[in-house]
Design a protein around this motif. Structure first.
Motif, mmCIF file in Angstrom:
data_model
loop_
_atom_site.group_PDB
_atom_site.id
_atom_site.type_symbol
_atom_site.label_atom_id
_atom_site.label_comp_id
_atom_site.label_asym_id
_atom_site.label_seq_id
_atom_site.Cartn_x
_atom_site.Cartn_y
_atom_site.Cartn_z
ATOM 1 N N ASN A 87 21.957 58.171 15.203
ATOM 2 C CA ASN A 87 20.616 58.506 15.655
ATOM 3 C C ASN A 87 20.650 59.515 16.798
ATOM 4 O OD1 ASN A 87 17.694 57.958 15.462
ATOM 5 N ND2 ASN A 87 17.955 57.365 17.603
ATOM 6 N N ASP A 115 17.357 56.929 10.337
ATOM 7 C CA ASP A 115 15.892 57.040 10.399
ATOM 8 C C ASP A 115 15.439 58.458 10.754
ATOM 9 O OD1 ASP A 115 16.045 57.352 13.186
ATOM 10 O OD2 ASP A 115 14.795 55.618 13.651
ATOM 11 N N ASP A 116 16.374 59.351 11.082
ATOM 12 C CA ASP A 116 15.992 60.721 11.424
ATOM 13 C C ASP A 116 15.771 61.591 10.189
ATOM 14 O OD1 ASP A 116 16.169 60.109 14.109
ATOM 15 O OD2 ASP A 116 18.217 60.844 14.325
ATOM 16 N N THR A 169 16.548 52.986 12.977
ATOM 17 C CA THR A 169 18.016 52.996 12.828
ATOM 18 C C THR A 169 18.545 51.563 12.794
ATOM 19 O OG1 THR A 169 18.039 55.023 14.152
ATOM 20 C CG2 THR A 169 20.149 53.914 13.816
ATOM 21 N N SER A 205 11.661 57.973 12.778
ATOM 22 C CA SER A 205 12.011 57.317 14.035
ATOM 23 C C SER A 205 10.864 56.422 14.517
ATOM 24 C CB SER A 205 12.335 58.368 15.104
ATOM 25 O OG SER A 205 13.511 59.055 14.761
HETATM 26 MN MN MN Z 1 15.617 58.354 15.062
#
Ligand code: MN
Length: 347
Positions: A164, A77-78, A178, A108
């Motif tokens: 993450n 998710d980053d 994540t 995030s």
């Molecule tokens: Mn993240």
């Protein structure tokens, strides 16, 4: 509101045993509503036309006995440019054939967001090691979705999400993109894990990469059952300082969020959700306790979020619908006056 109370086989408690079948009339109505959105020019997602199988189930045997190398989907998710994503891919390359697809920007704390009201663009990218990856201008769940809806033309044996930048402990998993990416894989029938690295200023993913390799190998060899995923958190220490693995349960986060008000250049207030970083209760057996004690936390997660204790209590409540206007005037006032009087236990 009437619809919502009846949808899940509600009605009076105790009379719901025979009502396990989905209400297909309602399901079809939902599908039609989605088609309406399509006609307005809002496609659900790209790549569907390319078809291809959905997820393969893990065959759960020693990796040496696999006839082909496992297919591993890597996401996060980053964002596609994260060093943690590259570290995860490089850690799992010796185990299987990796495919990287991730959000094009930092997503995030978007949770399990899925993009249905605008199109999605997929772009080919080059990672820092020269390998090819794909970015999606959407959420982590979108990235996993396009893979399982056939973008790559094949299924996967394992989905790994991370590494993450910052831990995902306790209540964090309800926000975490994540972890949601791993949940999306599990919904598609594919084993998955999420891996997060406790925050420190100059992240070193050496220990997390070793942990990812061990977790991937274990899941591929032992398999997971439907609805299960593994949430991994790695302490900010070197491999030499690490005290090994601990299988844990979710602990409880203590958030310290503050609403911070500022003025924009025109004098109009705006807000940040800010404040000090969250802490947590380091109760023995929890993910927090493991991290505090320099151990890699391995937490089993199940997608069945049913509250078992509350389920029992809800069945003791009075679920009669309030009388409608017409009934009230005809009968001279209904007598649905029962209320729940236990309010001590919120477990
Ligand atoms: Mn993240």
């Amino acid at each position: 509101m009437t619809d919502d109370t009846t949808r899940d086989g509600g009605g009076p408690a105790g009379a719901n045993g025979a009502n396990d079948q989905p209400d297909m009339t309602r399901e079809r109505a939902r599908t039609e509503r989605r088609d309406l959105d399509k006609e307005r020019g809002e496609p659900v997602a790209g790549g569907i036309a390319r078809g291809g199988p959905r997820a393969l189930r893990s065959t759960t045997k020693p990796l040496g006995d696999w006839s082909t190398r496992p297919k591993i989907l890597i996401t996060n998710d980053d964002g596609v440019e994260s060093r943690g994503l590259l570290a995860l891919k490089q850690a799992l390359e010796p185990i299987g054939d990796t495919t990287v697809v991730a959000p094009d920007t930092n997503q995030s704390a978007v949770g399990h967001q899925k993009t249905l009201m605008r199109p999605l663009r997929v772009r080919e990218r080059t990672l820092a090691d020269g390998s090819i990856a794909y970015s999606v201008d959407g959420s982590p769940t979108d990235a996993v979705s396009i893979a399982f809806l056939g973008y790559f033309g094949h299924g996967f044996d394992l989905v790994a999400s991370g590494i993450n930048y910052g831990a995902n402990l306790g209540d964090d998993i309800t926000y975490s993109g994540t972890v949601s990416a791993a949940m999306e894989a599990v919904i598609n029938g594919c084993p998955a894990f999420a891996i997060s690295q406790e925050y420190y200023e100059h992240p070193d993913f050496t220990l997390a990469a070793l942990a990812a390799s061990a977790v991937a190998r274990n899941i591929l060899e032992h398999g997971l059952s439907r609805g299960e995923l593994v949430n991994v958190n790695v302490p900010a220490v070197t491999p030499e300082e690490c005290e090994g693995f601990e299988v844990t349960r979710l602990g409880r986060r203590v958030y310290q969020d503050q609403l911070i008000e500022r003025l924009d250049p025109r004098g109009i207030p705006y807000f940040w959700i800010g404040g000090p970083p969250p802490s947590g209760l380091a109760v023995e057996g929890t993910d927090f306790h493991a991290i505090v004690n320099r151990r890699i936390s391995i937490t089993p997660i199940h997608l069945d979020l049913t509250g078992r204790r509350l389920l029992k209590r809800l069945r003791t409540w009075d679920w009669a619908l309030p009388a409608s206007e017409a009934d009230t005037s005809a009968s001279g006032g209904a007598t649905n006056d029962h209320r729940d009087t236990e309010d001590g236990d919120h477990g």
